[in-house]
Design a protein around this motif. Sequence first.
Motif, mmCIF file in Angstrom:
data_model
loop_
_atom_site.group_PDB
_atom_site.id
_atom_site.type_symbol
_atom_site.label_atom_id
_atom_site.label_comp_id
_atom_site.label_asym_id
_atom_site.label_seq_id
_atom_site.Cartn_x
_atom_site.Cartn_y
_atom_site.Cartn_z
ATOM 1 N N GLN B 181 63.760 -16.092 -5.508
ATOM 2 C CA GLN B 181 64.675 -16.866 -6.354
ATOM 3 C C GLN B 181 65.568 -15.875 -7.080
ATOM 4 O O GLN B 181 65.134 -15.196 -8.019
ATOM 5 C CB GLN B 181 63.884 -17.738 -7.326
ATOM 6 C CG GLN B 181 63.205 -18.906 -6.613
ATOM 7 C CD GLN B 181 62.192 -19.599 -7.504
ATOM 8 O OE1 GLN B 181 61.079 -19.108 -7.667
ATOM 9 N NE2 GLN B 181 62.589 -20.705 -8.102
ATOM 10 N N LYS B 182 66.807 -15.790 -6.581
ATOM 11 C CA LYS B 182 67.730 -14.782 -7.109
ATOM 12 C C LYS B 182 67.994 -14.975 -8.599
ATOM 13 O O LYS B 182 68.256 -14.041 -9.328
ATOM 14 C CB LYS B 182 69.053 -14.842 -6.346
ATOM 15 C CG LYS B 182 69.078 -13.879 -5.157
ATOM 16 C CD LYS B 182 70.472 -13.780 -4.562
ATOM 17 C CE LYS B 182 70.722 -14.895 -3.584
ATOM 18 N NZ LYS B 182 72.011 -14.906 -2.943
ATOM 19 N N GLN B 183 67.940 -16.253 -9.044
ATOM 20 C CA GLN B 183 68.274 -16.538 -10.436
ATOM 21 C C GLN B 183 67.172 -16.067 -11.395
ATOM 22 O O GLN B 183 67.381 -15.954 -12.597
ATOM 23 C CB GLN B 183 68.626 -18.020 -10.636
ATOM 24 C CG GLN B 183 67.544 -19.001 -10.262
ATOM 25 C CD GLN B 183 67.489 -19.291 -8.757
ATOM 26 O OE1 GLN B 183 67.870 -18.459 -7.940
ATOM 27 N NE2 GLN B 183 66.983 -20.462 -8.391
ATOM 28 N N LYS B 184 65.993 -15.801 -10.848
ATOM 29 C CA LYS B 184 64.907 -15.336 -11.715
ATOM 30 C C LYS B 184 65.004 -13.829 -11.893
ATOM 31 O O LYS B 184 65.041 -13.077 -10.918
ATOM 32 C CB LYS B 184 63.553 -15.683 -11.081
ATOM 33 C CG LYS B 184 63.096 -17.097 -11.343
ATOM 34 C CD LYS B 184 61.612 -17.242 -10.971
ATOM 35 C CE LYS B 184 61.166 -18.669 -11.202
ATOM 36 N NZ LYS B 184 59.863 -18.919 -10.571
ATOM 37 N N LYS B 185 65.007 -13.412 -13.165
ATOM 38 C CA LYS B 185 65.161 -12.000 -13.484
ATOM 39 C C LYS B 185 63.997 -11.193 -12.890
ATOM 40 O O LYS B 185 64.182 -10.133 -12.293
ATOM 41 C CB LYS B 185 65.197 -11.826 -15.012
ATOM 42 C CG LYS B 185 65.823 -10.530 -15.447
ATOM 43 C CD LYS B 185 66.010 -10.514 -16.969
ATOM 44 C CE LYS B 185 66.078 -9.068 -17.465
ATOM 45 N NZ LYS B 185 65.316 -8.853 -18.673
ATOM 46 N N LEU B 186 62.795 -11.773 -13.038
ATOM 47 C CA LEU B 186 61.597 -11.085 -12.564
ATOM 48 C C LEU B 186 61.694 -10.811 -11.064
ATOM 49 O O LEU B 186 61.404 -9.717 -10.580
ATOM 50 C CB LEU B 186 60.357 -11.941 -12.862
ATOM 51 C CG LEU B 186 59.047 -11.418 -12.244
ATOM 52 C CD1 LEU B 186 58.581 -10.141 -12.945
ATOM 53 C CD2 LEU B 186 57.955 -12.467 -12.281
ATOM 54 N N PRO B 205 66.069 -11.521 2.629
ATOM 55 C CA PRO B 205 65.051 -12.292 1.913
ATOM 56 C C PRO B 205 65.101 -13.764 2.349
ATOM 57 O O PRO B 205 66.166 -14.253 2.732
ATOM 58 C CB PRO B 205 65.471 -12.155 0.447
ATOM 59 C CG PRO B 205 66.933 -11.825 0.486
ATOM 60 C CD PRO B 205 67.316 -11.394 1.864
ATOM 61 N N ILE B 206 63.947 -14.435 2.341
ATOM 62 C CA ILE B 206 63.950 -15.878 2.598
ATOM 63 C C ILE B 206 63.913 -16.560 1.231
ATOM 64 O O ILE B 206 62.995 -16.319 0.433
ATOM 65 C CB ILE B 206 62.722 -16.310 3.442
ATOM 66 C CG1 ILE B 206 62.686 -15.560 4.781
ATOM 67 C CG2 ILE B 206 62.699 -17.822 3.653
ATOM 68 C CD1 ILE B 206 63.826 -15.840 5.729
ATOM 69 N N PRO B 207 64.918 -17.391 0.951
ATOM 70 C CA PRO B 207 64.962 -17.992 -0.393
ATOM 71 C C PRO B 207 63.902 -19.074 -0.567
ATOM 72 O O PRO B 207 63.458 -19.684 0.403
ATOM 73 C CB PRO B 207 66.369 -18.594 -0.443
ATOM 74 C CG PRO B 207 66.705 -18.893 0.971
ATOM 75 C CD PRO B 207 66.025 -17.834 1.795
ATOM 76 N N PHE B 208 63.529 -19.308 -1.806
ATOM 77 C CA PHE B 208 62.681 -20.461 -2.119
ATOM 78 C C PHE B 208 63.548 -21.691 -1.888
ATOM 79 O O PHE B 208 64.676 -21.754 -2.362
ATOM 80 C CB PHE B 208 62.237 -20.393 -3.578
ATOM 81 C CG PHE B 208 61.369 -21.545 -3.960
ATOM 82 C CD1 PHE B 208 59.997 -21.512 -3.696
ATOM 83 C CD2 PHE B 208 61.915 -22.674 -4.567
ATOM 84 C CE1 PHE B 208 59.199 -22.584 -4.033
ATOM 85 C CE2 PHE B 208 61.110 -23.759 -4.887
ATOM 86 C CZ PHE B 208 59.753 -23.712 -4.624
ATOM 87 N N SER B 209 63.048 -22.657 -1.117
ATOM 88 C CA SER B 209 63.951 -23.755 -0.753
ATOM 89 C C SER B 209 63.187 -25.032 -0.510
ATOM 90 O O SER B 209 62.114 -25.032 0.108
ATOM 91 C CB SER B 209 64.713 -23.356 0.511
ATOM 92 O OG SER B 209 65.083 -24.492 1.243
#
Lengths: 512, 246
Positions: B181-186, B205-209
């Motif tokens: 999840q690109k939006q997550k800083k961690l 990367p495979i995104p969370f989807s």
Amino acid sequence: MTLTDIEPFQFFLNKPLITTKNSLSITAELYLKQTEVTVDSAYCLDDFESSLKASKRLLIRYKNNLLLLQTSIPGALSQKCPSKWRFIPQLEDGEVKNKLSNCSSIRAFLPGDKTQLLIEQYSLLDDDLKTIARCTLYHLNNADKSFILGITQPLRGYDHEHELFQKFLYEQGAVAIDSYNDVYAQCGFDQPLYKAKPKLELAVDTPAIETTNHLIQVFMAIARQNEDGIKADYDTEFLHDYRVSLRKVRSVLSLFKGVYSEAENIALKQSFSDIMKGTNQLRDLDVYLLDKQELVSLLPERMHAGLEQMFDAFSVERKKQLQQVTKMLNSKSYQQAIAALQEKFSNTENLQSGPKALIASLPFATKLIWKRYTKVCQIARQITAETPDEEVHQLRIQCKKLRYLMEFFSDLFPQKMLKHLIKALKRLQDNLGRFNDFSVQQESLQEFLSTYAKKHRNKNLIAMAESIGALIILLQQKQCRERDQVMQSFSSFDSLKIRDEFSQVFHHGINQ
Amino acid sequence: MKIIACYSNKGGVGKTATSVNLAYASAHAGKRTLLCDLDPQGAASFYYRIKPSRKLAEQAFFKDVDKFTRAIRASDFDNLDIIPANMTYRDFDIFLSRMKNSRSRLKKALSALHNEYDVIILDCPPNISRLSENIFKVSDSIIVPVIPTTLSERTFFQLLDFFKENKLNKKKLLPFFSMAQKQKKLHKETMARLRKQYKRFLSTPIPFSSDIEKMGIHRAPVLSYAKSKAAAKAYKALWHEISNKF
């Protein structure tokens, strides 16, 4: 190890499958679902010799698609084709082209009647909606008759389900396909089967004159079957077969001396020579144009343009020649002359007989073949590396005559041995044939160049002359190589075994 | 023929989704592909709507080459076949030991498959054991999904240590970021740090989807029902990256 390669099932159905909301239940867990339907106008195709029908294949063209159905595995193949498609080499590489590779590349595939083709795709699904098998139905709807051809596409690991499906199809009236003859007959291919070399049925004790008449009648009929194809210019084989058949008639006349009276023979030979004469140039041009690719490939690319010009000139000339030949074939005088000749050979009484007319066919044939065989050997055994080319040409001509005689009378002799002898002779002839072709090509290129040079004085002439000159040198070299092989080819043909077989069959033979 | 194992020593990281979609991508690219469902839960088979094979539970199964190849089922897609394993650990044990033993019939069965398949993808069960070692040996590559979190990071390094301790070829390990999840800083920070620490991370990367989560409803690979969506494109790119390594 055994894999689960289940064979597809190919069948005719006499009525469509009845589905409810496009699906049809087969067992409690399996049902058939229609996934796609397309409709197009289509044509069945085959060449003039019915090569596809005879080999249990059905070629269908719709839009720019070819569909090849065959009774052997995998059943159905498809690929794209150009919009004006006739010949195999015009196809791009693909599964249909691949499967057609055993058909002639210079024979045109000709369409039958316009037909409607409806293609239905089905999937056999289980209760998890998993595809277990697929099935395609091809409906060919002609004016008054329709055919439904089906083919299943089994999937690995589902043998049992495929069996159930097949059982279901049988219950629906499916019949396994073993030929497409009915489909072809219905789709515009109802003319009698054409065979350029039919079996010539002869009897050993028939008088020579009757056998001679029979052979000439058969050859004339074959020639005439090709007339429409020549006029329509479907492919070059029509004219070729036409001429070969008429040449056979002329060979019969010149080789079977004494069957007809001398005066009759001279007159007949003249009539056939007159008929053929008008087609000589067209056939020559066909041969050049058929060889085009091969000849062009002999030269480096920078010399191609010069040759292209020559072939362009040939194409223009061919059009003119074709018009003339068509005009000739359509003319009343031709039609009357050829019909009169056919009529003449229908009854031996129409012809003045010669001294050998009543000899029985077998001794007549045996003597002719043996005489020709000894002549071939006599010429060939004297050929050395120094012998002039003219003698080699003589050998070629004698071999050709011998081959014709053996083929004309083949029905009278033991088939297996005859085939073997013809095959041996053919190997020698192939060598001599190539030797001759290269020689003829050189001559005609030379002749074309000098006639063309007289008529056209333009800047392109030099490029053309250069290309043709280079080609002639290459052909000369090729001819020399063939020439070098002649002695070797003959000595293979002149083996003790083959000598012995010739003598057995045609001399003190097993038949006498 | 290339054997690719999809492996993770941690559950719930998108391993089966990866096997299922990579197998689809491979077949779609024209490679004759066999997906072996070695996970006892049989999720890969479920996604392809293939019923678990009863025969596979039989003890004698792997003794018989014929039975092995007969268990293969065509999927609904061209070039893609599946072995619906539904294996017990015991079967798995036999599977691997036979795979290792060059004289075993299973090895022969697999080598017979050489001519039939260009790519074999193994969807492995999640545990490191003596048995997993064998998978690591026979595979040409081991694809490891790593969620960019501290816990996943830890398990990946445990796997790396396992490879070192057992003198296995580390180069076979091809980790990639899964459920990212690109939006997550961690996630972002973990990905950057891990890439520095371990150079062989695959770049895709495979995104969370939610499209991937819906595979259970569609019972088909994302690539087949949502091919224009980001997740599907990512699987395709991931396959491209992996196949370029061969």
